[in-house]
Design a protein around this motif. Structure first.
Motif, PDB file in Angstrom:
ATOM      1  N   SER A   2     -15.931   0.783 -21.969  1.00 55.11           N
ATOM      2  CA  SER A   2     -16.022  -0.649 -21.683  1.00 55.11           C
ATOM      3  C   SER A   2     -16.775  -0.898 -20.384  1.00 55.11           C
ATOM      4  N   GLN A   3     -17.308  -2.107 -20.266  1.00 62.31           N
ATOM      5  CA  GLN A   3     -18.012  -2.503 -19.052  1.00 62.31           C
ATOM      6  C   GLN A   3     -17.024  -2.597 -17.892  1.00 62.31           C
ATOM      7  N   PRO A   4     -17.424  -2.201 -16.686  1.00 62.68           N
ATOM      8  CA  PRO A   4     -16.519  -2.369 -15.549  1.00 62.68           C
ATOM      9  C   PRO A   4     -16.305  -3.858 -15.283  1.00 62.68           C
ATOM     10  N   ARG A   5     -15.090  -4.195 -14.876  1.00 59.75           N
ATOM     11  CA  ARG A   5     -14.767  -5.596 -14.606  1.00 59.75           C
ATOM     12  C   ARG A   5     -15.187  -5.959 -13.187  1.00 59.75           C
ATOM     13  N   ILE A   6     -15.794  -7.127 -13.053  1.00 61.61           N
ATOM     14  CA  ILE A   6     -16.107  -7.667 -11.733  1.00 61.61           C
ATOM     15  C   ILE A   6     -14.870  -8.417 -11.277  1.00 61.61           C
ATOM     16  N   LEU A   7     -14.231  -7.936 -10.240  1.00 58.93           N
ATOM     17  CA  LEU A   7     -13.003  -8.564  -9.772  1.00 58.93           C
ATOM     18  C   LEU A   7     -13.154  -9.144  -8.372  1.00 58.93           C
ATOM     19  N   ASP A   8     -14.382  -9.146  -7.869  1.00 62.69           N
ATOM     20  CA  ASP A   8     -14.652  -9.822  -6.606  1.00 62.69           C
ATOM     21  C   ASP A   8     -16.114 -10.259  -6.608  1.00 62.69           C
ATOM     22  N   HIS A   9     -16.374 -11.301  -5.846  1.00 61.21           N
ATOM     23  CA  HIS A   9     -17.728 -11.855  -5.824  1.00 61.21           C
ATOM     24  C   HIS A   9     -17.927 -12.640  -4.529  1.00 61.21           C
ATOM     25  N   ARG A  10     -19.146 -12.602  -4.001  1.00 58.19           N
ATOM     26  CA  ARG A  10     -19.519 -13.363  -2.826  1.00 58.19           C
ATOM     27  C   ARG A  10     -20.889 -13.973  -3.061  1.00 58.19           C
ATOM     28  N   GLU A 109     -18.975 -18.054   0.192  1.00 54.11           N
ATOM     29  CA  GLU A 109     -17.732 -18.230  -0.544  1.00 54.11           C
ATOM     30  C   GLU A 109     -17.398 -16.895  -1.193  1.00 54.11           C
ATOM     31  N   SER A 110     -16.127 -16.498  -1.083  1.00 49.31           N
ATOM     32  CA  SER A 110     -15.698 -15.236  -1.682  1.00 49.31           C
ATOM     33  C   SER A 110     -14.531 -15.473  -2.625  1.00 49.31           C
ATOM     34  N   TRP A 111     -14.438 -14.592  -3.610  1.00 50.92           N
ATOM     35  CA  TRP A 111     -13.391 -14.650  -4.623  1.00 50.92           C
ATOM     36  C   TRP A 111     -12.991 -13.219  -4.932  1.00 50.92           C
ATOM     37  N   ASP A 112     -11.693 -12.919  -4.835  1.00 48.40           N
ATOM     38  CA  ASP A 112     -11.173 -11.584  -5.125  1.00 48.40           C
ATOM     39  C   ASP A 112      -9.954 -11.695  -6.023  1.00 48.40           C
ATOM     40  N   PHE A 113     -10.031 -11.116  -7.213  1.00 48.26           N
ATOM     41  CA  PHE A 113      -8.904 -11.071  -8.143  1.00 48.26           C
ATOM     42  C   PHE A 113      -8.034  -9.904  -7.688  1.00 48.26           C
ATOM     43  N   LEU A 114      -6.882 -10.191  -7.143  1.00 48.03           N
ATOM     44  CA  LEU A 114      -6.025  -9.181  -6.516  1.00 48.03           C
ATOM     45  C   LEU A 114      -5.138  -8.459  -7.526  1.00 48.03           C
ATOM     46  N   PRO A 115      -4.633  -7.271  -7.177  1.00 45.13           N
ATOM     47  CA  PRO A 115      -3.748  -6.529  -8.080  1.00 45.13           C
ATOM     48  C   PRO A 115      -2.541  -7.350  -8.563  1.00 45.13           C
ATOM     49  N   ILE A 118      -3.729  -9.473 -11.442  1.00 42.43           N
ATOM     50  CA  ILE A 118      -3.944  -8.681 -12.653  1.00 42.43           C
ATOM     51  C   ILE A 118      -2.601  -8.350 -13.299  1.00 42.43           C
ATOM     52  N   ALA A 119      -1.625  -7.945 -12.486  1.00 36.85           N
ATOM     53  CA  ALA A 119      -0.290  -7.636 -13.015  1.00 36.85           C
ATOM     54  C   ALA A 119       0.339  -8.864 -13.668  1.00 36.85           C
ATOM     55  N   MET A 120       0.184 -10.038 -13.044  1.00 42.70           N
ATOM     56  CA  MET A 120       0.736 -11.265 -13.611  1.00 42.70           C
ATOM     57  C   MET A 120       0.083 -11.574 -14.967  1.00 42.70           C
ATOM     58  N   PHE A 121      -1.240 -11.396 -15.063  1.00 45.81           N
ATOM     59  CA  PHE A 121      -1.934 -11.634 -16.325  1.00 45.81           C
ATOM     60  C   PHE A 121      -1.491 -10.635 -17.389  1.00 45.81           C
ATOM     61  N   GLU A 122      -1.314  -9.376 -17.009  1.00 45.40           N
ATOM     62  CA  GLU A 122      -0.862  -8.368 -17.971  1.00 45.40           C
ATOM     63  C   GLU A 122       0.528  -8.699 -18.484  1.00 45.40           C
ATOM     64  N   ASP A 127      -1.548  -7.889 -24.574  1.00 44.95           N
ATOM     65  CA  ASP A 127      -2.799  -7.311 -25.070  1.00 44.95           C
ATOM     66  C   ASP A 127      -4.005  -8.219 -24.857  1.00 44.95           C
ATOM     67  N   ASP A 128      -3.764  -9.516 -24.684  1.00 43.86           N
ATOM     68  CA  ASP A 128      -4.859 -10.464 -24.467  1.00 43.86           C
ATOM     69  C   ASP A 128      -5.249 -10.568 -22.987  1.00 43.86           C
ATOM     70  N   ALA A 129      -4.563  -9.839 -22.111  1.00 43.24           N
ATOM     71  CA  ALA A 129      -4.831  -9.925 -20.669  1.00 43.24           C
ATOM     72  C   ALA A 129      -6.293  -9.640 -20.313  1.00 43.24           C
ATOM     73  N   PRO A 130      -6.921  -8.571 -20.845  1.00 45.36           N
ATOM     74  CA  PRO A 130      -8.325  -8.332 -20.475  1.00 45.36           C
ATOM     75  C   PRO A 130      -9.242  -9.515 -20.801  1.00 45.36           C
ATOM     76  N   ALA A 131      -9.027 -10.148 -21.950  1.00 42.04           N
ATOM     77  CA  ALA A 131      -9.852 -11.310 -22.316  1.00 42.04           C
ATOM     78  C   ALA A 131      -9.565 -12.485 -21.389  1.00 42.04           C
ATOM     79  N   GLN A 132      -8.308 -12.713 -21.043  1.00 43.90           N
ATOM     80  CA  GLN A 132      -7.938 -13.798 -20.135  1.00 43.90           C
ATOM     81  C   GLN A 132      -8.507 -13.556 -18.736  1.00 43.90           C
ATOM     82  N   ILE A 133      -8.441 -12.317 -18.265  1.00 47.62           N
ATOM     83  CA  ILE A 133      -8.997 -11.966 -16.949  1.00 47.62           C
ATOM     84  C   ILE A 133     -10.509 -12.171 -16.957  1.00 47.62           C
TER      85      ILE A 133
END
Length: 166
Positions: A2-10, A109-115, A118-122, A127-133
């Protein structure tokens, strides 16, 4: 694989206004609805602590298919340099850093999806967590340039400069 997830951006933009005046704008969360394509309004949970490290605020968010509110805590509040908050205390960190740039300011502007997020979404989506993230990540990536352009327009407008205390 799978493609690596982008979990932060600036992303950055240069604004022809002082760092102090840009900070005054972005740290006034009650004005967020003026520039955010998703967060339509925010308010301080305790006006006495407004804008200080550790203070909490609530944001009202709207998309065509859903509406929700979040509580966020200010984790950086350094006038003219940085203003940042964490949604839900541990889920997503949003922030602005400011650097002098000639006669203006570079706003990042920065955005970081924190652990914790991710745990809350999981937990919430299973099983739908990856799509929601992936969906939430794309929303963030899409909204940042729109947000920065709107902040630039507001900060550079003559009305905003009239209130410049720097």
């Amino acid at each position: 694989m799978s493609q690596p997830r982008i979990l932060d951006h600036r992303e950055s933009i240069t604004i022809q206004a002082s760092s102090d005046s840009v900070y005054e704008l972005v740290s006034d969360i009650t004005r967020t609805g003026e520039w955010s394509p998703v967060c339509t309004r925010c308010w301080w949970d305790d006006d006495a602590a407004a804008g200080q490290m550790g203070s909490w605020f609530t944001g009202h968010n709207e998309l065509p298919h859903r509406t929700w509110e979040t509580r966020s805590q200010v984790v950086a509040a350094e006038r003219g340099r940085e203003f940042a908050w964490v949604v839900g205390g541990d889920r997503v960190r949003w922030g602005y850093t400011l650097m002098p740039a000639g006669t203006g300011t570079t706003l990042t502007e920065s955005w970081d999806f924190l652990p914790g997020g991710i745990a809350m979404f999981e937990e919430k989506f299973g099983d739908d967590a990856p799509a929601q993230i992936a969906d939430r990540t794309q929303q963030a990536l899409d909204s940042i340039p729109t947000t920065l352009a709107a902040i630039k327009r507001i900060a550079e407008s003559s009305g905003s400069r009239e209130g410049d205390r720097s």
